[in-house]
Scaffold this motif. Sequence first.
Motif, PDB file in Angstrom:
ATOM      1  N   ALA A  17      39.069  37.604  41.671  1.00  0.00           N
ATOM      2  CA  ALA A  17      38.804  38.260  42.956  1.00  0.00           C
ATOM      3  C   ALA A  17      39.635  37.653  44.069  1.00  0.00           C
ATOM      4  O   ALA A  17      40.216  38.378  44.892  1.00  0.00           O
ATOM      5  CB  ALA A  17      37.314  38.157  43.289  1.00  0.00           C
ATOM      6  N   GLU A  18      39.708  36.334  44.114  1.00  0.00           N
ATOM      7  CA  GLU A  18      40.476  35.665  45.176  1.00  0.00           C
ATOM      8  C   GLU A  18      41.961  36.012  45.071  1.00  0.00           C
ATOM      9  O   GLU A  18      42.627  36.227  46.082  1.00  0.00           O
ATOM     10  CB  GLU A  18      40.272  34.148  45.132  1.00  0.00           C
ATOM     11  CG  GLU A  18      38.854  33.686  45.418  1.00  0.00           C
ATOM     12  CD  GLU A  18      38.411  33.830  46.867  1.00  0.00           C
ATOM     13  OE1 GLU A  18      39.043  34.554  47.660  1.00  0.00           O
ATOM     14  OE2 GLU A  18      37.397  33.200  47.211  1.00  0.00           O
ATOM     15  N   LYS A  19      42.465  36.085  43.855  1.00  0.00           N
ATOM     16  CA  LYS A  19      43.878  36.451  43.676  1.00  0.00           C
ATOM     17  C   LYS A  19      44.120  37.891  44.109  1.00  0.00           C
ATOM     18  O   LYS A  19      45.138  38.194  44.742  1.00  0.00           O
ATOM     19  CB  LYS A  19      44.295  36.233  42.224  1.00  0.00           C
ATOM     20  CG  LYS A  19      44.401  34.761  41.856  1.00  0.00           C
ATOM     21  CD  LYS A  19      44.797  34.569  40.398  1.00  0.00           C
ATOM     22  CE  LYS A  19      44.969  33.099  40.064  1.00  0.00           C
ATOM     23  NZ  LYS A  19      45.362  32.887  38.667  1.00  0.00           N
ATOM     24  N   GLN A  20      43.189  38.781  43.795  1.00  0.00           N
ATOM     25  CA  GLN A  20      43.303  40.174  44.236  1.00  0.00           C
ATOM     26  C   GLN A  20      43.248  40.247  45.764  1.00  0.00           C
ATOM     27  O   GLN A  20      43.962  41.042  46.388  1.00  0.00           O
ATOM     28  CB  GLN A  20      42.169  41.015  43.640  1.00  0.00           C
ATOM     29  CG  GLN A  20      42.283  41.276  42.155  1.00  0.00           C
ATOM     30  CD  GLN A  20      40.985  41.817  41.559  1.00  0.00           C
ATOM     31  OE1 GLN A  20      40.313  41.127  40.817  1.00  0.00           O
ATOM     32  NE2 GLN A  20      40.653  43.046  41.891  1.00  0.00           N
ATOM     33  N   LEU A  21      42.384  39.426  46.351  1.00  0.00           N
ATOM     34  CA  LEU A  21      42.193  39.458  47.794  1.00  0.00           C
ATOM     35  C   LEU A  21      43.454  39.068  48.556  1.00  0.00           C
ATOM     36  O   LEU A  21      43.699  39.590  49.642  1.00  0.00           O
ATOM     37  CB  LEU A  21      41.030  38.545  48.197  1.00  0.00           C
ATOM     38  CG  LEU A  21      40.688  38.504  49.680  1.00  0.00           C
ATOM     39  CD1 LEU A  21      40.386  39.903  50.219  1.00  0.00           C
ATOM     40  CD2 LEU A  21      39.519  37.562  49.921  1.00  0.00           C
ATOM     41  N   ALA A  27      34.455  44.432  41.197  1.00  0.00           N
ATOM     42  CA  ALA A  27      33.844  44.545  42.521  1.00  0.00           C
ATOM     43  C   ALA A  27      34.910  44.415  43.616  1.00  0.00           C
ATOM     44  O   ALA A  27      34.950  45.219  44.550  1.00  0.00           O
ATOM     45  CB  ALA A  27      32.758  43.490  42.699  1.00  0.00           C
ATOM     46  N   MET A  28      35.775  43.403  43.499  1.00  0.00           N
ATOM     47  CA  MET A  28      36.829  43.222  44.497  1.00  0.00           C
ATOM     48  C   MET A  28      37.794  44.403  44.473  1.00  0.00           C
ATOM     49  O   MET A  28      38.243  44.862  45.528  1.00  0.00           O
ATOM     50  CB  MET A  28      37.577  41.905  44.260  1.00  0.00           C
ATOM     51  CG  MET A  28      38.581  41.579  45.351  1.00  0.00           C
ATOM     52  SD  MET A  28      37.860  41.370  46.997  1.00  0.00           S
ATOM     53  CE  MET A  28      37.058  39.780  46.818  1.00  0.00           C
ATOM     54  N   GLU A  29      38.095  44.882  43.289  1.00  0.00           N
ATOM     55  CA  GLU A  29      38.969  46.046  43.175  1.00  0.00           C
ATOM     56  C   GLU A  29      38.395  47.221  43.972  1.00  0.00           C
ATOM     57  O   GLU A  29      39.107  47.879  44.732  1.00  0.00           O
ATOM     58  CB  GLU A  29      39.142  46.425  41.705  1.00  0.00           C
ATOM     59  CG  GLU A  29      40.023  47.636  41.487  1.00  0.00           C
ATOM     60  CD  GLU A  29      40.147  48.002  40.016  1.00  0.00           C
ATOM     61  OE1 GLU A  29      41.243  48.420  39.626  1.00  0.00           O
ATOM     62  OE2 GLU A  29      39.155  47.880  39.262  1.00  0.00           O
TER      63      GLU A  29
END
Length: 173
Positions: free
Chosen positions: A29-33, A85-87
């Motif tokens: 998630a952090e990398k996606q963010l 969820a982050m996606e």
Amino acid sequence: MAKKNKDGEMPNAHLHELFVDELKDILGAEKQLLKGLKKLADGAHSDSLKEAFKTHYKQTEGQIERLKAVFSSLDMTARGKKCKAMEGLLNEADEILEEFQDSPEVLDAALIAAAQKVEHYEIATYGCLVTYAKLMEHSEAEELLAATLAEEKDTDVLLTEIAMSEANLGAAK
């Protein structure tokens, strides 16, 4: 390091499995963010909001390093997984950027709402991870995760301040 009992088994093995799965999820998630924060900063009109997104980008880089240290403290290789969820949250932010691009006064308020959804997801996740680490007596992991949790809460407060002092006022005109 994961603690084992006198029989060589790990107490709370199922909790440990959940803990590791959640660590992988939040690392992903952090990398996606990171990608999402660049878009948010580029889309924001308010200088203070742009700066908040840029600051959180730098914090997120540090949080990724902290997560790697958590994995290391457990004698594990840091590997993330795609966070659905982050996606979804970032897809929603993309829709907001597109939908409100012609209305800058509303766009900033909408971007803050989208960013706060992300922050609340992160706060919930890190809150659980801190609790799991504490229960399993992973003190180093607990300390590292608690530092990130505090940063996420601070970012949420900052976004609220920008919303209340600028963005929401502009959108209400």
